[in-house]
Design a protein around this motif. Structure first.
Motif, PDB file in Angstrom:
ATOM      1  N   GLU A  20       0.827  -1.217   0.000  1.00 61.41           N
ATOM      2  CA  GLU A  20       0.000   0.000   0.000  1.00 61.41           C
ATOM      3  C   GLU A  20       0.856   1.259   0.000  1.00 61.41           C
ATOM      4  OE1 GLU A  20      -3.096   0.048   2.905  1.00 61.41           O
ATOM      5  OE2 GLU A  20      -3.644  -2.027   2.503  1.00 61.41           O
ATOM      6  N   ARG A  21       2.098   1.146   0.454  1.00 63.78           N
ATOM      7  CA  ARG A  21       3.013   2.292   0.477  1.00 63.78           C
ATOM      8  C   ARG A  21       3.842   2.360  -0.784  1.00 63.78           C
ATOM      9  NH1 ARG A  21       6.095   2.283   6.055  1.00 63.78           N
ATOM     10  NH2 ARG A  21       6.971   4.144   5.118  1.00 63.78           N
ATOM     11  N   SER A  22       3.446   1.601  -1.814  1.00 70.73           N
ATOM     12  CA  SER A  22       4.141   1.559  -3.106  1.00 70.73           C
ATOM     13  C   SER A  22       5.578   1.084  -2.976  1.00 70.73           C
ATOM     14  CB  SER A  22       4.094   2.930  -3.809  1.00 70.73           C
ATOM     15  OG  SER A  22       2.761   3.252  -4.112  1.00 70.73           O
ATOM     16  N   GLN A  23       5.802   0.137  -2.070  1.00 63.52           N
ATOM     17  CA  GLN A  23       7.125  -0.445  -1.886  1.00 63.52           C
ATOM     18  C   GLN A  23       7.057  -1.916  -2.254  1.00 63.52           C
ATOM     19  OE1 GLN A  23       7.809   0.393   2.251  1.00 63.52           O
ATOM     20  NE2 GLN A  23       8.721   2.377   1.803  1.00 63.52           N
ATOM     21  N   THR A  24       8.208  -2.490  -2.557  1.00 63.80           N
ATOM     22  CA  THR A  24       8.276  -3.906  -2.864  1.00 63.80           C
ATOM     23  C   THR A  24       9.596  -4.461  -2.362  1.00 63.80           C
ATOM     24  OG1 THR A  24       7.999  -5.569  -4.597  1.00 63.80           O
ATOM     25  CG2 THR A  24       9.302  -3.624  -5.169  1.00 63.80           C
ATOM     26  N   THR A  25       9.654  -5.762  -2.204  1.00 59.14           N
ATOM     27  CA  THR A  25      10.885  -6.443  -1.847  1.00 59.14           C
ATOM     28  C   THR A  25      11.444  -7.069  -3.109  1.00 59.14           C
ATOM     29  OG1 THR A  25      10.098  -6.915   0.374  1.00 59.14           O
ATOM     30  CG2 THR A  25      11.897  -8.300  -0.460  1.00 59.14           C
ATOM     31  N   ILE A  26      12.708  -6.855  -3.358  1.00 49.41           N
ATOM     32  CA  ILE A  26      13.348  -7.485  -4.511  1.00 49.41           C
ATOM     33  C   ILE A  26      13.540  -8.954  -4.172  1.00 49.41           C
ATOM     34  CG2 ILE A  26      15.392  -7.528  -5.978  1.00 49.41           C
ATOM     35  CD1 ILE A  26      15.718  -4.516  -5.210  1.00 49.41           C
ATOM     36  N   PRO A  27      13.013  -9.853  -4.986  1.00 50.14           N
ATOM     37  CA  PRO A  27      13.131 -11.279  -4.670  1.00 50.14           C
ATOM     38  C   PRO A  27      14.587 -11.698  -4.459  1.00 50.14           C
ATOM     39  CG  PRO A  27      11.603 -10.938  -6.482  1.00 50.14           C
ATOM     40  CD  PRO A  27      12.275  -9.618  -6.220  1.00 50.14           C
ATOM     41  N   ALA A  28      14.792 -12.643  -3.533  1.00 47.06           N
ATOM     42  CA  ALA A  28      16.138 -13.090  -3.172  1.00 47.06           C
ATOM     43  C   ALA A  28      16.927 -13.572  -4.387  1.00 47.06           C
ATOM     44  CB  ALA A  28      16.053 -14.195  -2.123  1.00 47.06           C
ATOM     45  N   ALA A  29      16.279 -14.266  -5.309  1.00 50.57           N
ATOM     46  CA  ALA A  29      16.991 -14.766  -6.491  1.00 50.57           C
ATOM     47  C   ALA A  29      17.559 -13.619  -7.321  1.00 50.57           C
ATOM     48  CB  ALA A  29      16.054 -15.623  -7.344  1.00 50.57           C
ATOM     49  N   ILE A  30      16.808 -12.525  -7.431  1.00 45.29           N
ATOM     50  CA  ILE A  30      17.283 -11.357  -8.183  1.00 45.29           C
ATOM     51  C   ILE A  30      18.392 -10.654  -7.408  1.00 45.29           C
ATOM     52  CG2 ILE A  30      16.614  -9.114  -9.139  1.00 45.29           C
ATOM     53  CD1 ILE A  30      15.406 -11.494 -10.674  1.00 45.29           C
ATOM     54  N   ARG A  31      18.203 -10.468  -6.077  1.00 50.20           N
ATOM     55  CA  ARG A  31      19.255  -9.844  -5.252  1.00 50.20           C
ATOM     56  C   ARG A  31      20.558 -10.624  -5.373  1.00 50.20           C
ATOM     57  NH1 ARG A  31      15.248  -9.912  -1.141  1.00 50.20           N
ATOM     58  NH2 ARG A  31      16.491 -11.445  -0.020  1.00 50.20           N
ATOM     59  N   ASP A  32      20.451 -11.952  -5.305  1.00 49.63           N
ATOM     60  CA  ASP A  32      21.652 -12.784  -5.398  1.00 49.63           C
ATOM     61  C   ASP A  32      22.300 -12.673  -6.773  1.00 49.63           C
ATOM     62  OD1 ASP A  32      21.149 -13.585  -2.811  1.00 49.63           O
ATOM     63  OD2 ASP A  32      20.314 -15.543  -3.378  1.00 49.63           O
ATOM     64  N   GLY A 101       7.014  -0.770  23.836  1.00 46.94           N
ATOM     65  CA  GLY A 101       5.635  -0.999  23.415  1.00 46.94           C
ATOM     66  C   GLY A 101       5.242  -0.335  22.119  1.00 46.94           C
ATOM     67  N   VAL A 102       6.139   0.410  21.503  1.00 47.91           N
ATOM     68  CA  VAL A 102       5.834   1.063  20.234  1.00 47.91           C
ATOM     69  C   VAL A 102       6.041   0.055  19.106  1.00 47.91           C
ATOM     70  CG1 VAL A 102       6.503   2.897  18.630  1.00 47.91           C
ATOM     71  CG2 VAL A 102       6.506   3.334  21.094  1.00 47.91           C
ATOM     72  N   GLU A 103       5.001  -0.139  18.322  1.00 49.76           N
ATOM     73  CA  GLU A 103       5.094  -1.053  17.192  1.00 49.76           C
ATOM     74  C   GLU A 103       4.911  -0.270  15.909  1.00 49.76           C
ATOM     75  OE1 GLU A 103       2.790  -4.637  17.454  1.00 49.76           O
ATOM     76  OE2 GLU A 103       3.027  -4.721  19.620  1.00 49.76           O
ATOM     77  N   VAL A 104       5.635  -0.653  14.875  1.00 51.86           N
ATOM     78  CA  VAL A 104       5.573   0.032  13.592  1.00 51.86           C
ATOM     79  C   VAL A 104       5.192  -0.979  12.526  1.00 51.86           C
ATOM     80  CG1 VAL A 104       6.896   1.311  11.869  1.00 51.86           C
ATOM     81  CG2 VAL A 104       7.327   1.687  14.304  1.00 51.86           C
ATOM     82  N   ASP A 105       4.166  -0.657  11.742  1.00 53.71           N
ATOM     83  CA  ASP A 105       3.753  -1.493  10.620  1.00 53.71           C
ATOM     84  C   ASP A 105       4.325  -0.857   9.358  1.00 53.71           C
ATOM     85  OD1 ASP A 105       2.564  -2.965   8.636  1.00 53.71           O
ATOM     86  OD2 ASP A 105       0.508  -2.613   9.286  1.00 53.71           O
ATOM     87  N   LEU A 106       5.369  -1.459   8.804  1.00 55.55           N
ATOM     88  CA  LEU A 106       6.027  -0.891   7.627  1.00 55.55           C
ATOM     89  C   LEU A 106       5.156  -0.951   6.378  1.00 55.55           C
ATOM     90  CD1 LEU A 106       9.654  -2.213   8.184  1.00 55.55           C
ATOM     91  CD2 LEU A 106       8.729   0.043   8.703  1.00 55.55           C
ATOM     92  N   ASP A 107       4.075  -1.732   6.416  1.00 55.40           N
ATOM     93  CA  ASP A 107       3.170  -1.809   5.275  1.00 55.40           C
ATOM     94  C   ASP A 107       1.996  -0.838   5.388  1.00 55.40           C
ATOM     95  OD1 ASP A 107       4.541  -3.782   3.805  1.00 55.40           O
ATOM     96  OD2 ASP A 107       3.710  -5.342   5.100  1.00 55.40           O
ATOM     97  N   ALA A 108       1.882  -0.147   6.526  1.00 56.66           N
ATOM     98  CA  ALA A 108       0.781   0.778   6.720  1.00 56.66           C
ATOM     99  C   ALA A 108       0.990   2.035   5.870  1.00 56.66           C
ATOM    100  CB  ALA A 108       0.667   1.168   8.197  1.00 56.66           C
ATOM    101  N   PRO A 109      -0.087   2.591   5.318  1.00 53.56           N
ATOM    102  CA  PRO A 109       0.068   3.814   4.534  1.00 53.56           C
ATOM    103  C   PRO A 109       0.584   4.963   5.395  1.00 53.56           C
ATOM    104  CG  PRO A 109      -2.225   3.056   4.545  1.00 53.56           C
ATOM    105  CD  PRO A 109      -1.446   2.126   5.403  1.00 53.56           C
ATOM    106  N   LEU A 110       1.360   5.842   4.812  1.00 50.17           N
ATOM    107  CA  LEU A 110       1.860   7.014   5.531  1.00 50.17           C
ATOM    108  C   LEU A 110       0.727   7.999   5.762  1.00 50.17           C
ATOM    109  CD1 LEU A 110       5.209   7.582   3.610  1.00 50.17           C
ATOM    110  CD2 LEU A 110       4.914   6.544   5.844  1.00 50.17           C
TER     111      LEU A 110
END
Length: 113
Positions: A20-32, A101-110
């Motif tokens: 939702e934050r327009s981010q993605t993870t580069i797949p491990a095979a591509i990173r490698d 006790g502070v939790e951060v959801d990195l997938d939450a919209p800004l």
């Protein structure tokens, strides 16, 4: 730069999901395959027809402001090494207490907050 891409040129394919934050993870095979390490830069080239070529950025991109600031710090540390001190343990304990006790959801919209 014109690039013809056909399936014979493809040696690896992978998929990832856009958050939702327009981010993605580069797949491990591509990173490698690209030998990517955290903090490295990635170069994107958009081809006609919507194809994207992603490659490892060979030279580090310098941010002029950050570079000047780091140079300032380096020079100050060399000229005034007596000003360099270890951060007190009590400081870190205070940081842990403030963030307990502070939790951060990195997938939450800004938000604007």
């Amino acid at each position: 730069m014109a690039t013809n891409l056909n399936m014979a040129d493809v040696s690896l394919r992978a998929e990832s999901r856009l958050t939702e934050r327009s981010q993605t993870t580069i797949p491990a095979a591509i990173r490698d395959a690209l030998h990517l390490k955290p903090g490295e830069y990635i170069h994107y080239t958009l081809l006609a027809g919507g194809k994207v070529i992603m490659s490892r950025q060979e030279e580090e991109q310098d941010d002029a402001v950050i570079s000047q600031f780091l140079t300032f710090l380096e020079n100050d540390m060399k000229k005034n090494p007596q000003n360099i001190h270890q951060v007190p343990k009590a400081f870190w304990a205070g940081i842990k207490a403030l963030t307990a006790g502070v939790e951060v959801d990195l997938d939450a919209p800004l938000t604007d907050d």
